[in-house]
Every structure is written in structure tokens, then in C-alpha cells.
Design a protein around this motif. Structure first.
Motif, PDB file in Angstrom:
ATOM      1  N   ASP A   1       0.901  -1.581  -0.424  1.00 22.69           N
ATOM      2  CA  ASP A   1       0.292   0.199   0.342  1.00 22.69           C
ATOM      3  C   ASP A   1       0.255   0.997  -0.075  1.00 22.69           C
ATOM      4  O   ASP A   1       0.412   2.568  -0.412  1.00 22.69           O
ATOM      5  CB  ASP A   1      -0.846   0.306   1.505  1.00 22.69           C
ATOM      6  CG  ASP A   1      -2.472  -1.522   0.939  1.00 22.69           C
ATOM      7  OD1 ASP A   1      -1.970  -1.231  -0.163  1.00 22.69           O
ATOM      8  OD2 ASP A   1      -2.495  -1.590   2.254  1.00 22.69           O
ATOM      9  N   PHE A   2       2.078   1.524   0.062  1.00 23.36           N
ATOM     10  CA  PHE A   2       2.686   2.352   0.276  1.00 23.36           C
ATOM     11  C   PHE A   2       4.111   2.378  -0.923  1.00 23.36           C
ATOM     12  O   PHE A   2       4.256   1.389  -1.557  1.00 23.36           O
ATOM     13  CB  PHE A   2       3.897   2.161   1.777  1.00 23.36           C
ATOM     14  CG  PHE A   2       3.132   2.022   2.519  1.00 23.36           C
ATOM     15  CD1 PHE A   2       2.421   3.293   3.262  1.00 23.36           C
ATOM     16  CD2 PHE A   2       2.750   1.036   3.129  1.00 23.36           C
ATOM     17  CE1 PHE A   2       2.244   3.533   4.033  1.00 23.36           C
ATOM     18  CE2 PHE A   2       1.491   1.085   4.219  1.00 23.36           C
ATOM     19  CZ  PHE A   2       1.170   2.333   4.645  1.00 23.36           C
ATOM     20  N   PRO A   3       3.791   3.891  -1.698  1.00 18.64           N
ATOM     21  CA  PRO A   3       5.544   3.475  -3.079  1.00 18.64           C
ATOM     22  C   PRO A   3       6.150   3.176  -2.445  1.00 18.64           C
ATOM     23  O   PRO A   3       7.589   3.168  -3.206  1.00 18.64           O
ATOM     24  CB  PRO A   3       4.588   5.272  -3.159  1.00 18.64           C
ATOM     25  CG  PRO A   3       4.434   5.805  -2.235  1.00 18.64           C
ATOM     26  CD  PRO A   3       3.967   4.748  -1.088  1.00 18.64           C
ATOM     27  N   LEU A   4       6.958   3.733  -1.133  1.00 18.04           N
ATOM     28  CA  LEU A   4       8.328   3.855  -1.104  1.00 18.04           C
ATOM     29  C   LEU A   4       8.901   2.519   0.249  1.00 18.04           C
ATOM     30  O   LEU A   4       8.117   3.273   1.386  1.00 18.04           O
ATOM     31  CB  LEU A   4       8.029   5.006  -0.713  1.00 18.04           C
ATOM     32  CG  LEU A   4       9.961   5.480  -0.253  1.00 18.04           C
ATOM     33  CD1 LEU A   4      11.065   5.326  -1.673  1.00 18.04           C
ATOM     34  CD2 LEU A   4      10.236   7.154   0.278  1.00 18.04           C
ATOM     35  N   LEU A   5       9.485   2.377  -0.032  1.00 16.91           N
ATOM     36  CA  LEU A   5      10.199   1.742   1.382  1.00 16.91           C
ATOM     37  C   LEU A   5      11.826   1.828   1.695  1.00 16.91           C
ATOM     38  O   LEU A   5      12.549   2.264   0.819  1.00 16.91           O
ATOM     39  CB  LEU A   5       9.869  -0.081   1.027  1.00 16.91           C
ATOM     40  CG  LEU A   5       8.297  -0.825   0.816  1.00 16.91           C
ATOM     41  CD1 LEU A   5       9.614  -2.354   0.479  1.00 16.91           C
ATOM     42  CD2 LEU A   5       8.602  -0.860   1.722  1.00 16.91           C
ATOM     43  N   MET A   6      12.255   2.037   3.025  1.00 15.69           N
ATOM     44  CA  MET A   6      13.321   2.636   3.101  1.00 15.69           C
ATOM     45  C   MET A   6      14.121   1.141   3.734  1.00 15.69           C
ATOM     46  O   MET A   6      13.748   0.348   5.390  1.00 15.69           O
ATOM     47  CB  MET A   6      13.508   3.867   3.902  1.00 15.69           C
ATOM     48  CG  MET A   6      12.772   4.800   3.492  1.00 15.69           C
ATOM     49  SD  MET A   6      13.150   6.041   4.046  1.00 15.69           S
ATOM     50  CE  MET A   6      14.729   6.312   3.638  1.00 15.69           C
ATOM     51  N   MET A   7      15.166   1.384   3.590  1.00 14.92           N
ATOM     52  CA  MET A   7      16.184  -0.135   4.020  1.00 14.92           C
ATOM     53  C   MET A   7      17.310   0.174   4.804  1.00 14.92           C
ATOM     54  O   MET A   7      18.162   1.463   3.493  1.00 14.92           O
ATOM     55  CB  MET A   7      16.195  -1.036   3.604  1.00 14.92           C
ATOM     56  CG  MET A   7      17.193  -2.425   3.909  1.00 14.92           C
ATOM     57  SD  MET A   7      16.521  -3.599   2.414  1.00 14.92           S
ATOM     58  CE  MET A   7      18.108  -4.712   2.856  1.00 14.92           C
ATOM     59  N   THR A   8      17.283   0.068   5.804  1.00 16.21           N
ATOM     60  CA  THR A   8      19.378   1.215   6.193  1.00 16.21           C
ATOM     61  C   THR A   8      19.779  -0.086   7.644  1.00 16.21           C
ATOM     62  O   THR A   8      19.172  -0.349   8.051  1.00 16.21           O
ATOM     63  CB  THR A   8      19.262   2.160   7.251  1.00 16.21           C
ATOM     64  OG1 THR A   8      20.674   2.337   7.072  1.00 16.21           O
ATOM     65  CG2 THR A   8      18.648   2.715   7.893  1.00 16.21           C
ATOM     66  N   GLY A   9      20.973   0.318   7.683  1.00 17.86           N
ATOM     67  CA  GLY A   9      21.703  -1.112   8.606  1.00 17.86           C
ATOM     68  C   GLY A   9      22.926  -0.966   9.311  1.00 17.86           C
ATOM     69  O   GLY A   9      24.046  -0.464   8.045  1.00 17.86           O
ATOM     70  N   GLU A  10      23.854  -1.660   9.632  1.00 14.52           N
ATOM     71  CA  GLU A  10      25.314  -1.669   9.591  1.00 14.52           C
ATOM     72  C   GLU A  10      25.535  -3.611   9.982  1.00 14.52           C
ATOM     73  O   GLU A  10      24.226  -4.650  10.699  1.00 14.52           O
ATOM     74  CB  GLU A  10      25.672  -0.776  11.070  1.00 14.52           C
ATOM     75  CG  GLU A  10      25.953   0.628  10.830  1.00 14.52           C
ATOM     76  CD  GLU A  10      26.490   1.145  11.885  1.00 14.52           C
ATOM     77  OE1 GLU A  10      27.352   0.588  12.257  1.00 14.52           O
ATOM     78  OE2 GLU A  10      25.669   2.200  12.229  1.00 14.52           O
ATOM     79  N   GLY A  11      26.216  -3.790   9.874  1.00 16.69           N
ATOM     80  CA  GLY A  11      26.753  -5.376   9.729  1.00 16.69           C
ATOM     81  C   GLY A  11      26.402  -6.345   8.863  1.00 16.69           C
ATOM     82  O   GLY A  11      24.945  -5.673   7.862  1.00 16.69           O
ATOM     83  N   GLU A  12      26.195  -7.448   8.881  1.00 15.39           N
ATOM     84  CA  GLU A  12      25.600  -8.482   8.174  1.00 15.39           C
ATOM     85  C   GLU A  12      24.371  -8.336   8.829  1.00 15.39           C
ATOM     86  O   GLU A  12      23.579  -8.504   9.882  1.00 15.39           O
ATOM     87  CB  GLU A  12      26.581  -9.527   7.973  1.00 15.39           C
ATOM     88  CG  GLU A  12      25.899 -11.215   7.568  1.00 15.39           C
ATOM     89  CD  GLU A  12      26.388 -11.024   6.379  1.00 15.39           C
ATOM     90  OE1 GLU A  12      25.148 -11.846   5.691  1.00 15.39           O
ATOM     91  OE2 GLU A  12      26.987 -10.431   5.744  1.00 15.39           O
ATOM     92  N   PHE A  13      23.460  -9.584   7.248  1.00 12.35           N
ATOM     93  CA  PHE A  13      22.310  -9.330   7.506  1.00 12.35           C
ATOM     94  C   PHE A  13      21.903 -10.864   6.281  1.00 12.35           C
ATOM     95  O   PHE A  13      22.247 -10.463   5.644  1.00 12.35           O
ATOM     96  CB  PHE A  13      21.021  -8.174   7.657  1.00 12.35           C
ATOM     97  CG  PHE A  13      20.663  -7.269   6.386  1.00 12.35           C
ATOM     98  CD1 PHE A  13      19.576  -7.796   5.413  1.00 12.35           C
ATOM     99  CD2 PHE A  13      21.854  -6.310   5.567  1.00 12.35           C
ATOM    100  CE1 PHE A  13      20.292  -7.428   3.997  1.00 12.35           C
ATOM    101  CE2 PHE A  13      21.715  -5.904   4.586  1.00 12.35           C
ATOM    102  CZ  PHE A  13      20.800  -6.800   3.297  1.00 12.35           C
ATOM    103  N   THR A  14      20.468 -11.321   6.175  1.00  8.07           N
ATOM    104  CA  THR A  14      20.480 -12.058   5.152  1.00  8.07           C
ATOM    105  C   THR A  14      18.280 -12.381   5.787  1.00  8.07           C
ATOM    106  O   THR A  14      17.927 -11.816   6.342  1.00  8.07           O
ATOM    107  CB  THR A  14      20.293 -13.449   5.536  1.00  8.07           C
ATOM    108  OG1 THR A  14      21.795 -13.560   6.063  1.00  8.07           O
ATOM    109  CG2 THR A  14      20.498 -14.850   4.518  1.00  8.07           C
ATOM    110  N   LEU A  15      17.583 -12.424   4.373  1.00  8.25           N
ATOM    111  CA  LEU A  15      16.516 -12.015   4.638  1.00  8.25           C
ATOM    112  C   LEU A  15      16.520 -13.191   4.115  1.00  8.25           C
ATOM    113  O   LEU A  15      16.908 -14.538   3.502  1.00  8.25           O
ATOM    114  CB  LEU A  15      16.007 -11.655   3.077  1.00  8.25           C
ATOM    115  CG  LEU A  15      16.489 -10.228   2.443  1.00  8.25           C
ATOM    116  CD1 LEU A  15      16.107  -8.929   1.680  1.00  8.25           C
ATOM    117  CD2 LEU A  15      15.993  -8.958   3.655  1.00  8.25           C
ATOM    118  N   THR A  16      14.791 -13.920   4.243  1.00  9.19           N
ATOM    119  CA  THR A  16      14.159 -14.979   4.324  1.00  9.19           C
ATOM    120  C   THR A  16      13.920 -15.303   2.163  1.00  9.19           C
ATOM    121  O   THR A  16      13.859 -13.839   2.117  1.00  9.19           O
ATOM    122  CB  THR A  16      13.172 -15.026   4.948  1.00  9.19           C
ATOM    123  OG1 THR A  16      11.580 -14.379   4.818  1.00  9.19           O
ATOM    124  CG2 THR A  16      13.575 -14.988   6.668  1.00  9.19           C
TER     125      THR A  16
END
Length: 143
Positions: free
Chosen positions: A2-17
Motif C-alpha cells: 500500500d505504500f510507494p516507498l520502502l526504506m532499508m538501512t543498517g550496519e553489519g551482516e544480514f540475510t533476508l528469508t
């Protein structure tokens, strides 16, 4: 979705499912825009983000977005990326059907330039992030 924009930020390692990868691909393919930046120019987060985008969009690599792209000329006429340290990295993107669906900055897109006591521990933040983010929002709403 329902939203036109997503924001993603962070530090270090990550993994999406796998489910998160599928949902993100569907979101972008349906017209959504993901804006991502590595917090404090985190090299670990940068590597993880690039790996995840290669899994989400295996046939569409991240590519530099030229300064002539409408993204830099929607509200503000941005002629350069300005950073706190060294030479700026270009914004990168993934385009689907002629529209940018992912915008990524290894340099921070946070407005740490106007804050005091920023936690940024030596990363390179974009000092014109406010104007860039306004343009990204305008792009998300009009393209």
C-alpha cells in the motif's frame, strides 16, 4: 503493497528469508520503490545488501544511476553527490520496465549533516541527503 516507498538501512551482516525476497521482488515489480543505504558506510551491510539484491533480482544487476537521471531533477536540480569524506560513490539502482525500483547508496542517505553528535563512526555521509531524499520521494510518487 500500500505504500510507494520502502526504506532499508543498517550496519553489519544480514540475510533476508526466501519469503522476504519474494515479497520484495513483488513489491518492486508492482511499482514500489526500495531506498537503501548502508549506515555509517558499513562494508558488511554493503556486501549483504548486494548479495540479497542479486538473489531478489538475479537477472538485473545494480547499476550506477547517472546524474542526468530524472531522480536528480524532480524537485531539486542536483548536479553532484557531496560527501563528508573522500570521493562519493554513485547512487546505484535496479530498473524494471524503464523505472527505477531500487535506489542504493553505499554512502549514507541519512541527514547526519544537520545533526549534532552523529553516531557515524567515520563513514561517508551524503551532505546533500535532504535534497536527494526529497527527489527520491518525488520520483516514487510520479514515476
Amino acid at each position: 503493497y500500500d505504500f510507494p516507498l520502502l526504506m532499508m538501512t543498517g550496519e553489519g551482516e544480514f540475510t533476508l528469508t526466501d519469503v522476504e525476497r519474494q515479497n520484495l521482488r513483488r513489491y518492486v515489480e508492482r511499482g514500489g520503490l526500495l531506498v537503501a543505504s548502508a549506515g555509517c558506510s558499513s562494508n558488511e551491510w554493503d556486501r549483504a545488501f548486494r548479495r540479497e539484491m542479486a538473489l531478489v533480482f538475479p537477472k538485473i544487476p545494480l547499476r550506477a544511476i547517472g546524474m542526468d537521471h530524472p531522480l536528480f531533477h524532480t524537485v531539486y536540480d542536483i548536479k553532484s553527490l557531496d560527501v563528508t569524506h573522500g570521493k562519493p560513490n554513485p547512487l546505484e539502482g535496479i530498473s524494471i520496465g524503464g523505472r527505477v525500483g531500487v535506489v542504493y547508496s553505499h554512502d549514507g542517505l541519512n541527514d547526519s549533516h544537520h545533526s549534532t553528535g552523529c553516531c557515524c563512526c567515520g563513514g561517508s555521509e551524503l551532505t546533500n541527503a535532504v535534497q536527494i531524499n526529497v527527489n527520491i520521494l518525488a520520483y516514487a510518487l510520479t514515476y
